[in-house]
Design an enzyme around this catalytic site. Structure first.
Site, PDB file in Angstrom:
ATOM      1  N   GLY A  54       0.821  -1.213   0.000  1.00 18.84           N
ATOM      2  CA  GLY A  54       0.000   0.000   0.000  1.00 18.84           C
ATOM      3  C   GLY A  54       0.851   1.256   0.000  1.00 18.84           C
ATOM      4  N   GLU A  73      18.214  -5.986  -1.660  1.00 20.14           N
ATOM      5  CA  GLU A  73      18.155  -7.203  -2.488  1.00 20.14           C
ATOM      6  C   GLU A  73      17.557  -6.939  -3.860  1.00 20.14           C
ATOM      7  OE1 GLU A  73      19.529  -9.909  -2.386  1.00 20.14           O
ATOM      8  OE2 GLU A  73      18.449 -11.000  -3.932  1.00 20.14           O
TER       9      GLU A  73
END
Lengths: 376, 398
Positions: B127, B244
């Site tokens: 969100g 990452e």
């Protein structure tokens, strides 16, 4: 899998960058442009003392026995300051042929002298009508007793005026574009019947048109096997491509550094040019082009050593395509972003741009290598 | 510099390859390779298999379920998954909220959420974006106001991928009204079953229905669900951005698509011979292949630097914008490759279990929708223009 420089390579990089930053400012290049040979023999000697001329030469012949990666590291550093010394002609092309194909005797005669800076080589492979096709060799070598007699013309031989010994590709058999029937010969620069037309190149280097008229050579001048020169030429040119792609990366990095610096200092409309988003994004695209090229240049430096010729060719051609496109983009945009100043001879920008443009032409341009990569 | 795999890396690679061969369900593999639509069950089935093997979250610290692999091994792992026809692991839990909880969450948060992410029992969605806060994310307006031990959340989130699958949503919400708009933002976890949440699907022009608008009206959220401190949300969002991203370039997936392009172009005819032999088309394919190589070796250069202990930096923005440009170029060539048979629109053919015979070649149906759908790639996860802003600011210091 490790795509980083090892400690020795990093050391070479640091020392080359440090040395050249100090000894090779732009004023040096400017002075060299006005000389006959376009380089300085004392600088060449200094390169020898630093061990740079022996990087591609095996230790038993007075060199260091380095790999393509060391050559790439050095060529990148050369590109960043536009070194004009004949490293490509002598240490990459010349040494390449000798190392791959020469007899032990030839190696013993030639290589130690190259390493000490006492012998310069030139590789005459291209011809007026050959364009980038390495097998198109019209220069003839006719049997003459135990030796040969050479007749023909060689095009755009890099640094020929300074060379002591030429390596000449000539046809000993077959039709003008046949793969078989090409032989490589050592020809002394002062050989009877060899004439040169010397000229400067647009990127501030030197080259010559070389004419051979009844040039007689002995059997011991033959490099490698008779009629089997093409694979040697291809191998050497692939290594040379790997080397010039690294040089191009050095040039692009320098152009990007100088252009970025200019954008940060030059003010218009009351603020630095660097504040304009359209210029920021252009600069990012130039940065990306250079980084992607660097990856490909080092990939090519490693893969030029592949045993399989097809795999080597594919890797090297891919790198040449990348560098050709990126070099054109970075060069043109560096001039554009410098505005009117970019057009002046005073700033280094134009000098870098010219060399970058000519690197696309060397050994085959984008279209040529795209086709070679695609296998057509 | 060594571009070959070490014996250890080769062994690792074959271990991953063998696992995929023995475990990836054939129906899922076929869907992925044919470009058909995956549903939640497909993705969860595969993720649970990875979870059981302990390979769900390679990049997490080992004490929370990570594998302890090196950056190179993680790169190889992702490459094998892509080349092997595995579905992409949904990133929202594993790559997004998981690392945030590990870095900023309490012990209770870790115990409560991490195991269910690893086991794929919870599906997460993100969100962030709002109708008035896209690239300018810090302009978000969704408010969380204190009401006793709870927050009351009001606002609208949008472009929420797979909200209709999700058990949880992690949100950036406004908890204060500070002068600097980044300062009043907090990171809040919200149960998607809470009262006051309405999901409205947004249909995309390719015919897809993956994204949604999610509205919150007086949604009651326990204060325990706050990650980090109030006002720390922007810091957390930035942490997530740099986390990452070795897979962000999508190199292996693009390689797989290039194989598909070659296969299709070998079967399509043009002027009486295979399209792949047409010089113009062949050159276009070769040009993209070279761009992909340049991206691959750049990715490897970054992974190698990481392997040598260097922290990943903003250069992942380069991987993102170049990666998506190349992916889009491939979807374009795939579309071109099938000529007229790009036209028939058969949405049912994109789902599994369509029994009718294909209109045109069986590979043609998904290509136009895929081309249209993939325009999203240069927009999501920070538009490519925003990625360039990041490089200009963080690397070039402009």
């Amino acid at each position: 899998m490790d795509f980083t420089l090892n400690d020795e390579q990093r050391l070479l990089q640091e020392s080359a960058e440090r040395y050249l930053a100090k000894e090779y400012p732009f004023a040096v290049r400017r002075r060299l442009l006005a000389t006959d040979l376009g380089f300085n023999r004392e600088t060449w000697k200094a390169f020898a003392d630093l061990g740079w001329l022996g990087i591609g030469i095996p230790e038993e012949f007075g060199g260091i026995g380095g790999s393509g990666v060391e050559t790439a590291v050095l060529m990148e550093a050369f590109g960043a300051v536009l070194v004009g010394e004949p490293y490509l002609a002598t240490c990459v092309l010349g040494v390449g042929v000798v190392r791959l194909a020469s007899s032990p005797v030839q190696k013993k005669v030639l290589l130690p002298k190259v390493a000490t800076g006492d012998l310069l080589l030139a590789f005459a492979f291209a011809e007026p009508g050959s364009r980038y096709e390495l097998s198109r060799v019209a220069t003839r070598a006719r049997k003459n007793g135990s030796g040969f007699v050479l007749d023909g013309r060689k095009a755009v031989v890099f640094d020929a005026a300074a060379a002591d010994t030429f390596i000449v590709a000539a046809r000993t058999a077959g039709g003008v574009a046949d793969s078989d029937g090409i032989t490589l010969f050592l020809v002394e620069a002062d050989a009877k019947g060899l004439t040169r037309r010397d000229y400067p190149t647009v990127d501030g280097r030197r080259a010559s048109e070389v004419t051979l008229k009844g040039v007689a050579v002995d059997a011991d001048a033959i490099v490698g096997a008779v009629d089997s020169g093409l694979p040697v030429i291809e191998w050497v040119i692939d290594h040379a491509i790997a080397a010039v792609t690294a040089e191009a990366v050095g040039i692009m990095s320098a152009l990007n550094r100088q252009t970025l610096e200019y954008l940060k200092t030059r003010r218009q409309f009351g603020r630095p040019l660097a504040n304009f988003q359209v210029l920021q994004h252009r600069m990012v695209d130039m940065f990306a082009a250079c980084e992607l090229s660097k990856s490909m240049a080092y990939m090519a430096a490693v893969r030029a050593g592949d045993r399989d010729a097809d795999s080597r060719a594919k890797a090297v051609s891919a790198a040449k395509v990348q560098i050709g496109k990126a070099g054109r983009f970075v060069g043109q945009q560096a001039v554009q972003l410098h505005g009117g100043m970019g057009m002046t001879d005073e700033l280094p920008v134009g000098h870098y741009f010219k060399r970058l443009t000519m690197i696309d032409t060397l050994f085959g341009d984008v279209d040529f290598h795209l086709r070679r990569f695609a296998g057509g | 510099m060594d571009l070959t795999l070490s014996p250890h890396e080769l062994a690792f690679q074959s271990e991953v390859r063998a696992f995929i061969r023995d475990n990836l369900p054939a129906d899922i593999k076929r869907k992925v390779e044919d470009g058909l639509r995956l549903v939640k069950d497909d993705m969860v089935r595969w993720q649970k298999l990875l979870g059981v093997r302990g390979w769900m979250a390679p990049h997490w610290p080992e004490k929370y379920g990570g594998t302890g692999w090196s950056p190179v091994e993680r790169y190889l792992f992702e490459e094998e998954l892509a080349l092997g026809g595995c579905p992409r692991v949904a990133p929202f839990g594993i790559n997004m909220v998981g690392p945030v909880i590990i870095e900023f969450g309490s012990e209770a948060h870790k115990r409560r959420f991490l195991p269910r992410i690893l086991s794929s029992d919870d599906w997460w969605c993100q969100g962030y974006s709002e109708p008035e806060a896209g690239s300018d994310l810090a302009a978000l307006k969704t408010r969380a106001e204190t009401d006793g031990d709870d927050y009351l959340v009001n606002g609208v989130k949008t472009w929420t991928t797979f909200a209709h699958y999700a058990d949880w949503i992690f949100c950036l919400v406004r908890t204060g009204s500070k002068a600097k708009k980044q300062e009043g933002i907090s990171f809040l976890l919200i149960d998607m079953r809470a009262d006051g949440i309405v999901i409205r699907p947004i249909r995309t022009f390719d015919g897809g229905d993956e994204i949604n608008e999610v509205s919150f009206t007086d949604v009651r959220v326990p204060k325990d669900n706050l990650i980090g401190r109030e006002g720390q949300g922007w810091t957390i969002a930035k942490f997530l951005l740099g986390y990452e991203r070795t897979g962000i370039a999508g190199v292996a997936r693009s390689k797989k698509q290039m194989q598909r392009l070659r296969t299709i172009a070998a079967r399509e005819m043009c002027g009486g011979r295979p399209l792949i032999e047409d010089p113009k088309f062949r050159d276009k394919v070769a040009a993209v292949e070279i761009e992909l190589m340049a991206l691959e070796y750049t990715n490897l250069r970054i992974v190698s630097a990481e392997n040598a202990g260097q922290a990943p930096g903003p250069e992942s923005s380069l991987l993102k914008f170049r990666g998506t440009e190349i992916q889009q170029a491939i979807t374009e060539l795939l579309l071109e490759a099938v000529g007229y048979y790009a036209l028939p629109y058969a949405p049912d053919a994109l789902a599994d279990g369509w029994n009718e015979s294909p209109i045109g070649p069986e590979y043609a149906a998904p290509l136009a929708p895929h081309y249209f759908n993939w325009r999203k790639a240069s927009i999501y996860a920070g538009t490519n223009e925003i990625q360039k802003n990041i490089i200009a600011k963080m690397i070039l210091e402009m």
